[in-house]
Design a protein around this motif. Structure first.
Motif, PDB file in Angstrom:
ATOM      1  N   LEU A  76       0.827  -1.208   0.000  1.00 24.69           N
ATOM      2  CA  LEU A  76       0.000   0.000   0.000  1.00 24.69           C
ATOM      3  C   LEU A  76       0.861   1.258   0.000  1.00 24.69           C
ATOM      4  CD1 LEU A  76      -2.802  -1.082   2.489  1.00 24.69           C
ATOM      5  CD2 LEU A  76      -2.857  -1.105  -0.017  1.00 24.69           C
ATOM      6  N   GLU A  77       1.959   1.224   0.736  1.00 23.25           N
ATOM      7  CA  GLU A  77       2.882   2.367   0.752  1.00 23.25           C
ATOM      8  C   GLU A  77       3.464   2.605  -0.638  1.00 23.25           C
ATOM      9  OE1 GLU A  77       7.267   3.294   2.556  1.00 23.25           O
ATOM     10  OE2 GLU A  77       5.853   2.233   3.849  1.00 23.25           O
ATOM     11  N   ASN A  80       0.769   4.133  -2.833  1.00 25.88           N
ATOM     12  CA  ASN A  80       0.449   5.518  -2.482  1.00 25.88           C
ATOM     13  C   ASN A  80       1.581   6.491  -2.790  1.00 25.88           C
ATOM     14  OD1 ASN A  80      -2.184   5.021  -1.626  1.00 25.88           O
ATOM     15  ND2 ASN A  80      -1.495   4.415   0.393  1.00 25.88           N
ATOM     16  N   THR A  81       2.826   6.039  -2.716  1.00 26.61           N
ATOM     17  CA  THR A  81       3.937   6.955  -2.945  1.00 26.61           C
ATOM     18  C   THR A  81       4.417   6.983  -4.386  1.00 26.61           C
ATOM     19  OG1 THR A  81       5.557   5.277  -2.268  1.00 26.61           O
ATOM     20  CG2 THR A  81       4.799   6.822  -0.575  1.00 26.61           C
ATOM     21  N   GLU A  85      -3.176   9.259  -8.547  1.00 24.08           N
ATOM     22  CA  GLU A  85      -4.519   8.735  -8.298  1.00 24.08           C
ATOM     23  C   GLU A  85      -5.085   7.991  -9.507  1.00 24.08           C
ATOM     24  OE1 GLU A  85      -8.893  10.251  -6.768  1.00 24.08           O
ATOM     25  OE2 GLU A  85      -7.177  11.594  -6.642  1.00 24.08           O
ATOM     26  N   ARG A  88      -3.371   4.608  -9.818  1.00 24.47           N
ATOM     27  CA  ARG A  88      -3.828   3.750  -8.725  1.00 24.47           C
ATOM     28  C   ARG A  88      -5.236   3.226  -9.027  1.00 24.47           C
ATOM     29  NH1 ARG A  88      -1.840   6.895  -5.031  1.00 24.47           N
ATOM     30  NH2 ARG A  88      -3.694   8.157  -4.817  1.00 24.47           N
TER      31      ARG A  88
END
Length: 113
Positions: A76-77, A80-81, A85, A88
């Motif tokens: 997840l990190e 997200n990094t 968006e 993702r």
């Protein structure tokens, strides 16, 4: 006809568990390990339609791919990094397509393994 607000938090974990054909306790365990979006501003934890995709991804990683909580946090990190968006969301669309191919029986077999 009113449009749906996919960001409005309206679903408790018990309803999401029913949608994912799993136990509410399983999702509560993921939540307790900090794998779900934070819902600190609410007295009762409710999730949005958009959160369901994320929760389904976490459940897929844990129950189907057998990745532990630390591994999921790392994945997840990375998402997200390193992804914007749109990327993702495209990725979650792909995962959602794969999840749709998994039958409910397969999920129950995995949960009872």
């Amino acid at each position: 006809m009113a449009l749906l607000d996919n960001e409005k938090c309206v679903l408790p974990l018990s309803s999401i568990a029913e949608l994912l054909s799993t136990k509410a306790r399983t999702l509560k365990m993921y939540e307790d390990k900090g794998l779900f979006p934070k819902k600190e501003d609410q007295t009762k934890k409710l999730y949005s339609i958009n959160d369901i995709r994320f929760i389904a991804f976490v459940h897929y990683l844990a129950s189907v791919k057998k990745i532990n909580a630390n591994g999921i946090k790392y994945i997840l990190e990375i998402l997200n990094t390193n992804m914007d968006e749109n990327s993702r969301n495209d990725f979650l669309d792909i995962v959602e397509g794969k999840l749709e191919k998994i039958s409910t029986k397969d999920v129950h077999d995995i949960d009872n393994f």
